[in-house]
Design an enzyme around this catalytic site. Structure first.
Site, PDB file in Angstrom:
ATOM      1  N   THR A 204       0.837  -1.208   0.000  1.00  0.00           N
ATOM      2  CA  THR A 204       0.000   0.000   0.000  1.00  0.00           C
ATOM      3  C   THR A 204       0.868   1.254   0.000  1.00  0.00           C
ATOM      4  OG1 THR A 204      -0.187   0.042   2.420  1.00  0.00           O
ATOM      5  CG2 THR A 204      -1.857  -1.209   1.220  1.00  0.00           C
TER       6      THR A 204
ATOM      7  N   CYS B 178      -2.019   7.161  -2.768  1.00  0.00           N
ATOM      8  CA  CYS B 178      -3.376   7.707  -2.804  1.00  0.00           C
ATOM      9  C   CYS B 178      -3.503   8.775  -3.890  1.00  0.00           C
ATOM     10  CB  CYS B 178      -3.757   8.274  -1.439  1.00  0.00           C
ATOM     11  SG  CYS B 178      -2.617   9.533  -0.801  1.00  0.00           S
TER      12      CYS B 178
END
Length: 481
Positions: free
Chosen positions: A258, A289
Site C-alpha cells: 500500500t 493515494c
C-alpha cells in the site's frame, strides 16, 4: 392537504419502500453473492436513510433525483432470477430502461440486462481467500474495516490475521479499540470482542489472529491454518521486489504493497491497469493515494481529448510521517509542526503515472503542499490538451464518465456549490471531480479532484486484492468500454 403534508407523506412512503428493500438486498448478498449497487454505490448493509440519501445523490450527477419507487421494481425482478455472483447496479438498470423503446416489462428488461449472471451463464461462487494484514496503522485498520464489511456472504475475502510488533501490556486491547473507534471515520459498524488468551480479535464474527513479529522471516502462517493468502503490507518499510519477497513465507501466495513500488514492482491503479496483472505475479503495489486520484481522470481526459503535458499540485492533508510539533525530521520541512503549518514537500505521484499509464506520452510534473487537515486532499490537474474544447463539453463528459464508464467506481462527480474537504470523508471513489471549480480555456483544462486519501485509497486497495484473488465479480448491466 398542504405542501408540507404532501412532502411528509411522500417521505414516509419512500421510507417504507426503502425499509422493504433491505431484506431483499441482504438476502441476495448472503445467499447468492450478489452486491446491489446504485450508480456504483453499494446498498448492502445500508440503513433506510442511507438508501434514500444515495437515491437523492443521483440528482447531482444525473440531473434528477432517482426514487426508490423507480428502483424497487428492478430489485424485485432480480429476486426472481437464478442469479450467480455479481454486482448489479439498480441506477443503471433504471436509466437504461427509460431509454429503451421496445416496450419490454421491467421483468423482461432486467432478465435481459443481467443475462450474463443468470442460469448457465452464471459463474461459480469462489472459495474464501485468506488475507493477512502486515501492519495495522491508518490504512491497515481501514482495509480491515472494508474486509470485514465485505465478508457478508462468507465466499469472498476473509481477514485471517494481522501482524504487528509487540507493544506491551494490553496491546491487543488497544489495537482493537483503535479498530472500534476512529476520530475521522467514526465508529466501527458492528461488534468487536477480544480474546487475549488466544490473541484474537473477533469483529462481526470474523476471528482475526494477532501475530507478533519483528520481521517477515520469523512467521510461519501455516501454523495458524492460513493457506495461499494475500498479504497486504501497510508498513511501507519494504518497497522493492527483494524486500517484499521476504513476505513470501509458508501460507502466503501474493504480496500487495500500500505504497508506491520501486524497481520492477508493478504499480496498479484499479480501473486503469489492473487487468495487466499477470496471473503468476506475486508482488505488486497499489501506488499512492494521489496516484490513484489523478490517473483515472487523466486517462479519461487523454482518451477523449489527448493530453500533451500536465502538472499536478496536490494540497494534501497531513500524515503520520510529519511531526506533531517542531522536531528533527530527516526530510526537509516535514520536521515543522503539521497541524500548525502549510508544508511544501514533494510528491512521487507524477512520476508514478508512467507505470500506471505507459501509453501516455505527455510529461506530467508534480508538487505538493501538506495542510492542517487530518483527512481528504485535493489534486489540481492542469492539462494542455491536444484539441480545443469548452467547459460545458468537459463538464458533461466527466459527468458521463462518472456514471456509465468503466471508471465509474474510480471517478465521482459533484455539483454541490459549497463543497469543502470534510464533505468527502468516507468517499469510496479514488477521486471526485468538483464541477464548480472546473476551468477550461481552449486547449487548457484545470480539474479540481477531491479524494479521501485514507478511505478512498483503501477501497482501491481492496479492489485490487479482490481482482487478484478472483472474487471481483462482474457488474451488470454492462457499460460501454
Amino acid at each position: 392537504m398542504t405542501v408540507n403534508d404532501d412532502s411528509f407523506t411522500n417521505w414516509k412512503n419512500r421510507e417504507e419502500i426503502a425499509e422493504s428493500m433491505i431484506p431483499l438486498i441482504g438476502k441476495l448478498h448472503r445467499e447468492r453473492d450478489v452486491t446491489v449497487l446504485l450508480h456504483s454505490r453499494s446498498l448492502v448493509n445500508k440503513s433506510v436513510v442511507s438508501i434514500l440519501k444515495t437515491h437523492r445523490f443521483a440528482r447531482q450527477i444525473a440531473g434528477a433525483e432517482l426514487s426508490v419507487t423507480e428502483t424497487m421494481p428492478f430489485l424485485k425482478a432480480l429476486t426472481t432470477l437464478d442469479l450467480g455472483p455479481s454486482q448489479i447496479d439498480l441506477g443503471m438498470l433504471a436509466t437504461m430502461y427509460k431509454a429503451d423503446e421496445r416496450g419490454l416489462s421491467v421483468e423482461e428488461f432486467t432478465a435481459e440486462a443481467v443475462a450474463g449472471a443468470t442460469g448457465a451463464n452464471k459463474i461459480d461462487r469462489r472459495e474464501p481467500r485468506d488475507v493477512v494484514l502486515y501492519g495495522f496503522g491508518r490504512i491497515g485498520r481501514l482495509v480491515a474495516r472494508l474486509l470485514i464489511e465485505k465478508a457478508g456472504s462468507g465466499n469472498g475475502l476473509r481477514l485471517r490475521a494481522i501482524v504487528v510488533r509487540g507493544g506491551g501490556a494490553q496491546d491487543i486491547v488497544k489495537r482493537a479499540s483503535l479498530l472500534r473507534r476512529d476520530s475521522i471515520h467514526g465508529q466501527f459498524q458492528g461488534t468487536i470482542t477480544v480474546d487475549e488468551d488466544s490473541s484474537t480479535i473477533v469483529a462481526n464474527g470474523n476471528a482475526i489472529k494477532v501475530i507478533y513479529a519483528d520481521d517477515p522471516s520469523s512467521v510461519d502462517y501455516t501454523q495458524y491454518g492460513i493457506r495461499d493468502a494475500i498479504l497486504i503490507d501497510n508498513t511501507g518499510k519494504w518497497r522493492d521486489r527483494e524486500g517484499l519477497s521476504e513476505h513470501l513465507r509458508p501460507g502466503i501466495d501474493k504480496v500487495v504493497l500500500t505504497a508506491p513500488g520501486k524497481g520492477d514492482v508493478p504499480n496498479i491503479v484499479h480501473g486503469v491497469n489492473h487487468d495487466t496483472i499477470k496471473p503468476d505475479e506475486q508482488i505488486l503495489s497499489c501506488a499512492s493515494c494521489t496516484t490513484n486520484a489523478i490517473v483515472p481522470p487523466l486517462k479519461a481526459m487523454d482518451d477523449e481529448y489527448g493530453v500533451l503535458r500536465g502538472h499536478v499540485e496536490t494540497v494534501h492533508s497531513f500524515t503520520n510521517d510529519q511531526n506533531l510539533l517542531d522536531n528533527y525530521h530527516k526530510a526537509e520541512r516535514r520536521g515543522r509542526s503539521a497541524p500548525l503549518n502549510m508544508v511544501i514537500t514533494e510528491t512521487g505521484a507524477a512520476s508514478a503515472v508512467a507505470k500506471a499509464l505507459p501509453d501516455l506520452k505527455a510529461k506530467i510534473s508534480g508538487s505538493s503542499i501538506r495542510v492542517p487537515v487530518p483527512d481528504v486532499s485535493i489534486a489540481i490537474l492542469n492539462l494542455q490538451l491536444a484539441r480545443e474544447t469548452t467547459r460545458e463539453e468537459v463538464h458533461d463528459y466527466l459527468r458521463e464518465v462518472s456514471l456509465t464508464s468503466p471508471l465509474k467506481r474510480q471517478i465521482d462527480f459533484t455539483t454541490a456549490p459549497d463543497a469543502v474537504s470534510s464533505d468527502f470523508i468516507g468517499s469510496r471513489h479514488a477521486s471526485i471531480v468538483d464541477a464548480g471549480a472546473l476551468k477550461v480555456d481552449g486547449d487548457n483544462a484545470i480539474l479540481y479532484l477531491w479524494y479521501d486519501n485514507e478511505f478512498g485509497y483503501s477501497c482501491q486497495v481492496v479492489r485490487v486484492v479482490q481482482h487478484v484473488s478472483g472474487v471481483e465479480y462482474p457488474t451488470y448491466p454492462a457499460t460501454a468500454v
